[in-house]
Design a protein around this motif. Structure first.
Motif, PDB file in Angstrom:
ATOM      1  N   TRP A  56       0.852  -1.185   0.000  1.00 21.60           N
ATOM      2  CA  TRP A  56       0.000   0.000   0.000  1.00 21.60           C
ATOM      3  C   TRP A  56       0.888   1.235   0.000  1.00 21.60           C
ATOM      4  CZ3 TRP A  56      -0.730   3.726   3.995  1.00 21.60           C
ATOM      5  CH2 TRP A  56      -1.752   4.622   3.758  1.00 21.60           C
ATOM      6  N   VAL A  57       0.610   2.178  -0.884  1.00 27.26           N
ATOM      7  CA  VAL A  57       1.398   3.403  -0.989  1.00 27.26           C
ATOM      8  C   VAL A  57       0.615   4.584  -0.432  1.00 27.26           C
ATOM      9  CG1 VAL A  57       2.583   4.972  -2.572  1.00 27.26           C
ATOM     10  CG2 VAL A  57       2.586   2.520  -3.012  1.00 27.26           C
ATOM     11  N   GLN A  58      -0.596   4.753  -0.888  1.00 26.67           N
ATOM     12  CA  GLN A  58      -1.491   5.789  -0.382  1.00 26.67           C
ATOM     13  C   GLN A  58      -2.895   5.440  -0.850  1.00 26.67           C
ATOM     14  OE1 GLN A  58       0.210   9.365  -2.094  1.00 26.67           O
ATOM     15  NE2 GLN A  58      -1.385   9.462  -3.613  1.00 26.67           N
ATOM     16  N   ASN A  59      -3.861   6.282  -0.498  1.00 24.00           N
ATOM     17  CA  ASN A  59      -5.252   5.968  -0.829  1.00 24.00           C
ATOM     18  C   ASN A  59      -5.383   5.492  -2.275  1.00 24.00           C
ATOM     19  OD1 ASN A  59      -5.750   6.909   1.705  1.00 24.00           O
ATOM     20  ND2 ASN A  59      -6.662   8.829   1.054  1.00 24.00           N
ATOM     21  N   SER A  60      -5.881   4.297  -2.460  1.00 21.49           N
ATOM     22  CA  SER A  60      -6.174   3.715  -3.765  1.00 21.49           C
ATOM     23  C   SER A  60      -4.951   3.476  -4.646  1.00 21.49           C
ATOM     24  CB  SER A  60      -7.186   4.584  -4.527  1.00 21.49           C
ATOM     25  OG  SER A  60      -8.352   4.749  -3.765  1.00 21.49           O
ATOM     26  N   VAL A  61      -3.758   3.376  -4.058  1.00 20.65           N
ATOM     27  CA  VAL A  61      -2.548   3.124  -4.838  1.00 20.65           C
ATOM     28  C   VAL A  61      -1.716   2.032  -4.169  1.00 20.65           C
ATOM     29  CG1 VAL A  61      -0.438   4.121  -5.807  1.00 20.65           C
ATOM     30  CG2 VAL A  61      -2.480   5.549  -5.581  1.00 20.65           C
ATOM     31  N   PHE A  62      -1.361   1.020  -4.958  1.00 24.33           N
ATOM     32  CA  PHE A  62      -0.523  -0.086  -4.499  1.00 24.33           C
ATOM     33  C   PHE A  62       0.588  -0.303  -5.504  1.00 24.33           C
ATOM     34  CE2 PHE A  62      -4.395  -0.683  -2.224  1.00 24.33           C
ATOM     35  CZ  PHE A  62      -4.061  -1.354  -1.059  1.00 24.33           C
ATOM     36  N   GLU A  63       1.712  -0.871  -5.034  1.00 25.19           N
ATOM     37  CA  GLU A  63       2.802  -1.171  -5.949  1.00 25.19           C
ATOM     38  C   GLU A  63       3.588  -2.362  -5.434  1.00 25.19           C
ATOM     39  OE1 GLU A  63       6.332   1.797  -4.412  1.00 25.19           O
ATOM     40  OE2 GLU A  63       4.891   2.599  -5.848  1.00 25.19           O
ATOM     41  N   GLY A  64       4.305  -3.006  -6.345  1.00 27.22           N
ATOM     42  CA  GLY A  64       5.157  -4.100  -5.932  1.00 27.22           C
ATOM     43  C   GLY A  64       5.498  -5.052  -7.061  1.00 27.22           C
ATOM     44  N   GLU A  65       6.378  -5.983  -6.728  1.00 30.22           N
ATOM     45  CA  GLU A  65       6.869  -6.994  -7.659  1.00 30.22           C
ATOM     46  C   GLU A  65       5.980  -8.232  -7.581  1.00 30.22           C
ATOM     47  OE1 GLU A  65      10.039  -8.044 -10.312  1.00 30.22           O
ATOM     48  OE2 GLU A  65      10.146  -6.315  -8.981  1.00 30.22           O
ATOM     49  N   LEU A  66       5.573  -8.751  -8.745  1.00 31.60           N
ATOM     50  CA  LEU A  66       4.770  -9.969  -8.807  1.00 31.60           C
ATOM     51  C   LEU A  66       5.255 -10.847  -9.946  1.00 31.60           C
ATOM     52  CD1 LEU A  66       1.099  -8.617  -8.474  1.00 31.60           C
ATOM     53  CD2 LEU A  66       2.419  -9.797  -6.729  1.00 31.60           C
ATOM     54  N   SER A  67       5.152 -12.152  -9.752  1.00 30.34           N
ATOM     55  CA  SER A  67       5.421 -13.072 -10.852  1.00 30.34           C
ATOM     56  C   SER A  67       4.245 -12.987 -11.829  1.00 30.34           C
ATOM     57  CB  SER A  67       5.554 -14.496 -10.323  1.00 30.34           C
ATOM     58  OG  SER A  67       4.304 -14.953  -9.829  1.00 30.34           O
ATOM     59  N   GLU A  68       4.429 -13.534 -13.021  1.00 30.94           N
ATOM     60  CA  GLU A  68       3.344 -13.516 -14.003  1.00 30.94           C
ATOM     61  C   GLU A  68       2.133 -14.287 -13.488  1.00 30.94           C
ATOM     62  OE1 GLU A  68       4.297 -14.369 -18.112  1.00 30.94           O
ATOM     63  OE2 GLU A  68       6.330 -13.636 -17.788  1.00 30.94           O
ATOM     64  N   GLY A  69       2.385 -15.387 -12.799  1.00 34.33           N
ATOM     65  CA  GLY A  69       1.296 -16.186 -12.253  1.00 34.33           C
ATOM     66  C   GLY A  69       0.506 -15.455 -11.182  1.00 34.33           C
TER      67      GLY A  69
END
Length: 86
Positions: free
Chosen positions: A27-40
């Motif tokens: 979670w970064v701020q209201n309604s914003v998320f970020e991060g690393e994910l595999s394709e699956g």
């Protein structure tokens, strides 16, 4: 890959979308998320989002960063600092 997800959903779906995204991303701020994910994991998240949102009224925008992460700048209040960015 690295993803940034921003959403604007009707009030009845906000908690469901937020809880789902918290299981996959930071979670970064209201309604914003970020991060690393595999394709699956990304495919799984996308599928679950489609089950929650109402496409006629809700909006979810997903930014995909394929190349090297170039940095992150916050101007103003940093609501949730993320120290472990790759």
């Amino acid at each position: 890959m690295y993803y940034i997800v921003v959403y604007d959903v009707e009030e009845k779906g906000v908690n469901k979308v937020c809880k789902l995204l918290r299981r996959y991303l930071h979670w970064v701020q209201n309604s914003v998320f970020e991060g690393e994910l595999s394709e699956g994991k990304f495919a799984e998240l996308r599928f679950k989002l489609l089950q929650i949102i109402e496409p006629e009224v809700d909006s979810v925008i997903i930014y995909t960063l394929r190349d090297k992460w170039r940095g992150r700048e916050v101007i103003g209040l940093n609501k949730n600092p993320v120290d472990n960015l790759i």
